[in-house]
Design a protein around this motif. Structure first.
Motif, mmCIF file in Angstrom:
data_model
loop_
_atom_site.group_PDB
_atom_site.id
_atom_site.type_symbol
_atom_site.label_atom_id
_atom_site.label_comp_id
_atom_site.label_asym_id
_atom_site.label_seq_id
_atom_site.Cartn_x
_atom_site.Cartn_y
_atom_site.Cartn_z
ATOM 1 N N THR A 16 -0.206 -10.990 -17.856
ATOM 2 C CA THR A 16 0.150 -9.608 -17.619
ATOM 3 C C THR A 16 1.643 -9.425 -17.671
ATOM 4 O O THR A 16 2.411 -10.363 -17.577
ATOM 5 N N VAL A 125 4.499 -7.197 -12.629
ATOM 6 C CA VAL A 125 4.268 -5.789 -12.933
ATOM 7 C C VAL A 125 4.659 -4.928 -11.742
ATOM 8 O O VAL A 125 4.268 -5.218 -10.602
ATOM 9 N N TRP A 126 5.446 -3.887 -11.993
ATOM 10 C CA TRP A 126 5.846 -2.948 -10.952
ATOM 11 C C TRP A 126 4.995 -1.692 -11.053
ATOM 12 O O TRP A 126 4.910 -1.063 -12.101
ATOM 13 N N ASN A 127 4.326 -1.332 -9.958
ATOM 14 C CA ASN A 127 3.543 -0.104 -9.891
ATOM 15 C C ASN A 127 4.290 0.879 -9.008
ATOM 16 O O ASN A 127 4.339 0.728 -7.784
ATOM 17 N N LYS A 128 4.900 1.871 -9.635
ATOM 18 C CA LYS A 128 5.735 2.820 -8.895
ATOM 19 C C LYS A 128 4.906 3.661 -7.937
ATOM 20 O O LYS A 128 5.376 4.048 -6.860
ATOM 21 N N GLU A 129 3.653 3.945 -8.315
ATOM 22 C CA GLU A 129 2.806 4.790 -7.473
ATOM 23 C C GLU A 129 2.483 4.110 -6.144
ATOM 24 O O GLU A 129 2.500 4.731 -5.088
ATOM 25 N N THR A 130 2.159 2.818 -6.208
ATOM 26 C CA THR A 130 1.782 2.090 -4.990
ATOM 27 C C THR A 130 2.950 1.327 -4.381
ATOM 28 O O THR A 130 2.796 0.705 -3.330
ATOM 29 N N SER A 134 3.290 -6.934 -8.521
ATOM 30 C CA SER A 134 2.184 -7.890 -8.634
ATOM 31 C C SER A 134 2.597 -9.022 -9.558
ATOM 32 O O SER A 134 2.926 -8.796 -10.725
#
Length: 348
Positions: A16, A125-130, A134
């Motif tokens: 990923t 991986v950066w999830n801006k929403e949460t 990860s």
């Protein structure tokens, strides 16, 4: 930089993420973001994730150690060494933030997510929403993937999948889906299929010769045609061409196939018996299993060209050391793989 099996035991890898910088909220403050390694939350005792110039930075020591990678700080040279043996990455952090370079802050070394992937071989991986980072390491990559004799591969996820079962040990009879690439005896044998298939298993088989399995009494049979996609028991796949260009062992007009199978958001290319063919330029897969035994398929030189053309994230040679081809050929194959592609020998 090429990755040998020994290096892969140290450098953890992932399917990923991308090599680019990861956008973040520049107003993020310490403590707002969560960092996970293989689904486990990291507890930061002091230094926490930090945002600079639209990139997310993490304290390298605690993240690397949670990935199983040793970290050493050299007081004299003020440099950091991550890893061990031939896989050590050494660098001097900047005293202030400057783009994507590692830097010192509050006596802690920070690196961006691109560093995690490019230097440590992991996906980030950066999830801006949460507000979550990860990170996926080798402990999750190829999980449930087993390579057996010749071209027999087992993928275990929500469903159990076999590709070209051959000389199976025992009678596991746990297969939900059986993919067959062509009708040569080291890829297709009714007795071998019966050893691995559940009673209600689905057989995916080259369409032109579908009668070879329907007449054997299998009730759930799906015909595979080159370049056509399908879904079986919730598993999506695409049949792709597989043929010889220099010999008549695998004629193109037989319409034998390889498969791209998607399991747990990861796509696996099972090339089947093939030479380097023009259609490979259109293959899009995370993991590629390529034959390199020579005689009936590509030799290692041609297989390496195929890998570099397809450019998967991971390439695994197969179809060698059981009938034709040697482990020495597989080592030579790895030496020809371009940087940026992880090479793994699953046959020891």
């Amino acid at each position: 930089m090429k990755f040998s099996v020994a290096v892969l035991l140290v450098l953890l890898l992932s399917l990923t993420g991308t090599g680019a910088l990861f956008a973040a909220d520049q107003t993020m403050t310490n403590g707002q973001a969560t960092v996970q390694v293989d689904g486990r939350n990291i507890v930061f005792p002091d230094a926490k994730p930090y945002s600079v110039s639209a990139s997310v930075y993490v304290p390298v020591r605690i993240v690397a150690e949670n990935m199983g990678i040793p970290v050493v700080w050299d007081v004299n040279s003020k440099s950091v060494s991550i890893g061990e043996g031939d896989a050590v990455v050494t660098f001097k952090p900047e005293n202030s933030t400057s783009g994507s370079k590692p830097f010192l802050k509050d006596n802690r070394v920070y690196v961006d997510l691109a560093f995690i992937q490019d230097k440590l071989g992991a996906g980030a991986v950066w999830n801006k929403e949460t507000m979550m980072v990860s990170i996926t390491t080798r402990s999750n990559v190829l999980k449930g993937v087993q390579l057996y004799k010749q071209s027999m591969v087992k993928l275990t996820g929500e469903k159990v999948i076999y590709v070209d079962p051959y000389k199976v040990d025992g009678e596991p009879m746990d297969g939900d889906i059986i993919f067959i690439t062509h009708t040569h005896g080291d890829h297709f044998n009714l007795n071998e299929i019966q050893k691995v298939a559940k009673k209600d298993a689905t057989i995916v088989f080259p369409f032109k010769e579908l009668d070879k399995v329907t007449e054997a009494g299998f009730e759930k049979v799906v015909g595979a045609v080159p370049n056509e996609e399908g879904t079986v028991n919730g598993i999506s796949y695409k049949a792709v061409p597989a043929y010889n260009t220099k010999t008549s062992n695998h004629p193109k007009d037989r319409e034998w196939v390889g498969y791209i199978i998607k399991v747990n958001e990861t796509s696996y290319y099972m090339a089947g018996d093939t030479d380097l063919i023009p259609e490979m330029k259109d293959i899009d897969a995370d993991v590629a299993f390529l034959p390199m035994g020579g005689t009936y398929t590509m030799a290692y030189e041609e297989a390496a060209k195929a890998a570099n053309l397809i450019h998967p994230r991971i390439v695994i040679p197969y179809h060698y050391a059981d009938v034709v081809g040697t482990r020495e050929d597989a080592v030579k194959f790895i030496d020809l793989i371009e940087p940026g592609i992880i090479s793994i020998l699953m046959k020891e």
